[in-house]
Write a protein that holds these residues in place. Structure first.
Motif, PDB file in Angstrom:
ATOM      1  N   HIS A  10       0.850  -1.178   0.000  1.00  0.00           N
ATOM      2  CA  HIS A  10       0.000   0.000   0.000  1.00  0.00           C
ATOM      3  C   HIS A  10       0.894   1.239   0.000  1.00  0.00           C
ATOM      4  O   HIS A  10       1.591   1.499   0.968  1.00  0.00           O
ATOM      5  N   PHE A  11       0.879   1.970  -1.095  1.00  0.00           N
ATOM      6  CA  PHE A  11       1.687   3.167  -1.196  1.00  0.00           C
ATOM      7  C   PHE A  11       0.776   4.379  -1.040  1.00  0.00           C
ATOM      8  O   PHE A  11      -0.062   4.639  -1.889  1.00  0.00           O
ATOM      9  N   SER A  12       0.947   5.087   0.036  1.00  0.00           N
ATOM     10  CA  SER A  12       0.126   6.276   0.251  1.00  0.00           C
ATOM     11  C   SER A  12       0.982   7.363   0.879  1.00  0.00           C
ATOM     12  O   SER A  12       0.792   7.732   2.026  1.00  0.00           O
ATOM     13  N   VAL A  48      -0.074  -4.358  -6.058  1.00  0.00           N
ATOM     14  CA  VAL A  48      -0.081  -5.788  -5.747  1.00  0.00           C
ATOM     15  C   VAL A  48       0.896  -6.499  -6.676  1.00  0.00           C
ATOM     16  O   VAL A  48       0.793  -6.375  -7.895  1.00  0.00           O
ATOM     17  N   TRP A  49       1.833  -7.237  -6.078  1.00  0.00           N
ATOM     18  CA  TRP A  49       2.833  -7.955  -6.880  1.00  0.00           C
ATOM     19  C   TRP A  49       2.542  -9.438  -6.911  1.00  0.00           C
ATOM     20  O   TRP A  49       2.217 -10.043  -5.890  1.00  0.00           O
ATOM     21  N   GLY A  50       2.692 -10.023  -8.100  1.00  0.00           N
ATOM     22  CA  GLY A  50       2.555 -11.461  -8.270  1.00  0.00           C
ATOM     23  C   GLY A  50       3.761 -12.030  -8.984  1.00  0.00           C
ATOM     24  O   GLY A  50       4.737 -11.325  -9.254  1.00  0.00           O
ATOM     25  N   LEU A  51       3.696 -13.295  -9.323  1.00  0.00           N
ATOM     26  CA  LEU A  51       4.827 -13.958  -9.959  1.00  0.00           C
ATOM     27  C   LEU A  51       4.956 -13.606 -11.435  1.00  0.00           C
ATOM     28  O   LEU A  51       6.034 -13.746 -12.012  1.00  0.00           O
ATOM     29  N   TYR A  52       3.865 -13.162 -12.055  1.00  0.00           N
ATOM     30  CA  TYR A  52       3.896 -12.887 -13.485  1.00  0.00           C
ATOM     31  C   TYR A  52       3.538 -11.446 -13.843  1.00  0.00           C
ATOM     32  O   TYR A  52       3.667 -11.053 -14.995  1.00  0.00           O
ATOM     33  N   SER A  53       3.086 -10.676 -12.889  1.00  0.00           N
ATOM     34  CA  SER A  53       2.691  -9.305 -13.188  1.00  0.00           C
ATOM     35  C   SER A  53       2.496  -8.545 -11.883  1.00  0.00           C
ATOM     36  O   SER A  53       2.579  -9.121 -10.792  1.00  0.00           O
ATOM     37  N   HIS A  54       2.249  -7.245 -12.005  1.00  0.00           N
ATOM     38  CA  HIS A  54       1.837  -6.469 -10.840  1.00  0.00           C
ATOM     39  C   HIS A  54       0.662  -5.589 -11.246  1.00  0.00           C
ATOM     40  O   HIS A  54       0.525  -5.209 -12.412  1.00  0.00           O
ATOM     41  N   CYS A  55      -0.201  -5.318 -10.285  1.00  0.00           N
ATOM     42  CA  CYS A  55      -1.407  -4.530 -10.528  1.00  0.00           C
ATOM     43  C   CYS A  55      -1.430  -3.352  -9.567  1.00  0.00           C
ATOM     44  O   CYS A  55      -0.753  -3.353  -8.538  1.00  0.00           O
ATOM     45  N   ALA A  56      -2.220  -2.351  -9.931  1.00  0.00           N
ATOM     46  CA  ALA A  56      -2.344  -1.168  -9.084  1.00  0.00           C
ATOM     47  C   ALA A  56      -3.801  -0.732  -9.061  1.00  0.00           C
ATOM     48  O   ALA A  56      -4.496  -0.804 -10.076  1.00  0.00           O
ATOM     49  N   SER A 171       9.554  -4.387   4.350  1.00  0.00           N
ATOM     50  CA  SER A 171       8.527  -3.830   5.239  1.00  0.00           C
ATOM     51  C   SER A 171       9.116  -2.859   6.257  1.00  0.00           C
ATOM     52  O   SER A 171       8.367  -2.189   6.978  1.00  0.00           O
ATOM     53  N   ALA A 172      10.446  -2.744   6.303  1.00  0.00           N
ATOM     54  CA  ALA A 172      11.065  -1.741   7.176  1.00  0.00           C
ATOM     55  C   ALA A 172      10.644  -0.334   6.772  1.00  0.00           C
ATOM     56  O   ALA A 172      10.676   0.592   7.592  1.00  0.00           O
ATOM     57  N   ILE A 173      10.225  -0.171   5.511  1.00  0.00           N
ATOM     58  CA  ILE A 173       9.771   1.137   5.027  1.00  0.00           C
ATOM     59  C   ILE A 173       8.489   1.568   5.736  1.00  0.00           C
ATOM     60  O   ILE A 173       8.153   2.761   5.756  1.00  0.00           O
ATOM     61  N   ASN A 174       7.779   0.617   6.340  1.00  0.00           N
ATOM     62  CA  ASN A 174       6.523   0.943   7.031  1.00  0.00           C
ATOM     63  C   ASN A 174       6.733   1.948   8.163  1.00  0.00           C
ATOM     64  O   ASN A 174       5.823   2.697   8.513  1.00  0.00           O
ATOM     65  N   GLY A 185       4.011   6.972   5.062  1.00  0.00           N
ATOM     66  CA  GLY A 185       2.716   6.442   4.646  1.00  0.00           C
ATOM     67  C   GLY A 185       2.780   5.227   3.753  1.00  0.00           C
ATOM     68  O   GLY A 185       1.766   4.818   3.202  1.00  0.00           O
ATOM     69  N   ILE A 186       3.958   4.633   3.579  1.00  0.00           N
ATOM     70  CA  ILE A 186       4.072   3.415   2.778  1.00  0.00           C
ATOM     71  C   ILE A 186       3.936   2.211   3.703  1.00  0.00           C
ATOM     72  O   ILE A 186       4.606   2.130   4.727  1.00  0.00           O
ATOM     73  N   GLU A 187       3.075   1.293   3.325  1.00  0.00           N
ATOM     74  CA  GLU A 187       2.858   0.089   4.129  1.00  0.00           C
ATOM     75  C   GLU A 187       2.994  -1.145   3.248  1.00  0.00           C
ATOM     76  O   GLU A 187       2.306  -1.275   2.243  1.00  0.00           O
ATOM     77  N   VAL A 188       3.883  -2.037   3.617  1.00  0.00           N
ATOM     78  CA  VAL A 188       4.085  -3.293   2.898  1.00  0.00           C
ATOM     79  C   VAL A 188       3.533  -4.424   3.750  1.00  0.00           C
ATOM     80  O   VAL A 188       3.873  -4.544   4.928  1.00  0.00           O
ATOM     81  N   THR A 189       2.669  -5.245   3.168  1.00  0.00           N
ATOM     82  CA  THR A 189       2.066  -6.349   3.907  1.00  0.00           C
ATOM     83  C   THR A 189       2.141  -7.635   3.094  1.00  0.00           C
ATOM     84  O   THR A 189       2.313  -7.612   1.879  1.00  0.00           O
ATOM     85  N   PHE A 190       2.010  -8.760   3.790  1.00  0.00           N
ATOM     86  CA  PHE A 190       1.974 -10.059   3.129  1.00  0.00           C
ATOM     87  C   PHE A 190       0.628 -10.252   2.448  1.00  0.00           C
ATOM     88  O   PHE A 190      -0.404  -9.824   2.959  1.00  0.00           O
TER      89      PHE A 190
END
Length: 222
Positions: A10-12, A48-56, A171-174, A185-190
């Protein structure tokens, strides 16, 4: 086919950027959910990152995805910068790059995520071969299935471990704050995909026991 993502980011950084510059940052975020990615059409709320693409996405459901790429690499920082309008790129790069975090270490993330992809990909092939080998009933086929299952489980284990470590590191960027003390305001989650990957490893590892038992005890009846 959309792959369930192993990472949801989540990039905000609107709050942090506005606090650091005194500018309310008009135009920083995109308003067209279907606009192509990485063309300075504005930052999205969720990546959102996946193995073959990323979406926003601008919200939980409206968004678009990038091109499907074999061995898609994890590049959250570069992808975010490519979406930000040009007049905010330098400031955003300065704010996020000041601390030495893995989040901005694109070369490391590319190498590690690519290695994890190939481990998972080959592990998936081994899993499929184990399933096919176990269909004919004989000592040799059960032994072959056991070998493929063992290799597949090992590769999935290492691939899942690499992804888990990568997400934990970035996730240290959180917890990053700008100079004024406001959160960036950047939040990285599983994401769910990582748990599915660990579940796949667990199921494959459990399947080793019946395969090994079968290859030692099966006797064909004539």
């Amino acid at each position: 086919m959309r792959i369930t993502p192993p990472i949801t980011s989540h990039f905000s950084n609107r709050i942090g950027l506005a606090s650091a510059t005194g500018d309310p940052t008009p135009g920083l975020y995109g308003t067209n959910a279907s606009a192509p990615l990485q063309q300075q059409n504005g930052l999205r709320d969720i990546y959102v990152w996946g193995l073959y693409s990323h979406c926003a996405y601008l919200n939980g459901s409206q968004g678009t995805c990038g091109n499907v790429t074999f061995a898609n690499q994890l590049t959250p920082f570069d992808s975010m910068l490519a979406d930000i309008p040009g007049n905010y790129t330098v400031t955003t790069r300065f704010l996020i790059s000041k601390p030495n975090t893995t989040f901005t270490n694109t070369s490391f993330l590319q190498t590690a995520s690519k290695a994890a992809f190939y481990l998972i990909f080959i592990g998936t092939i081994c899993t499929f071969l184990a399933m096919l080998s176990g269909i004919p009933k004989s000592t040799i086929t059960f032994l072959t299935a056991s070998v493929f299952a063992a290799i597949g489980a090992l590769l999935l284990l290492v691939g899942a471990a690499i992804w888990t470590a990568l997400i934990h590191e970035i996730s240290a960027i959180n917890h990053l704050n700008v100079d004024s003390g406001a959160p960036l305001g950047i939040e990285v989650t599983f994401g769910n995909g990582l748990w599915l990957l660990w579940a796949a490893f667990a199921v494959l590892a459990v399947s080793l026991f019946p395969y090994f038992v079968s290859c030692h005890t099966y006797r064909k009846r004539y």
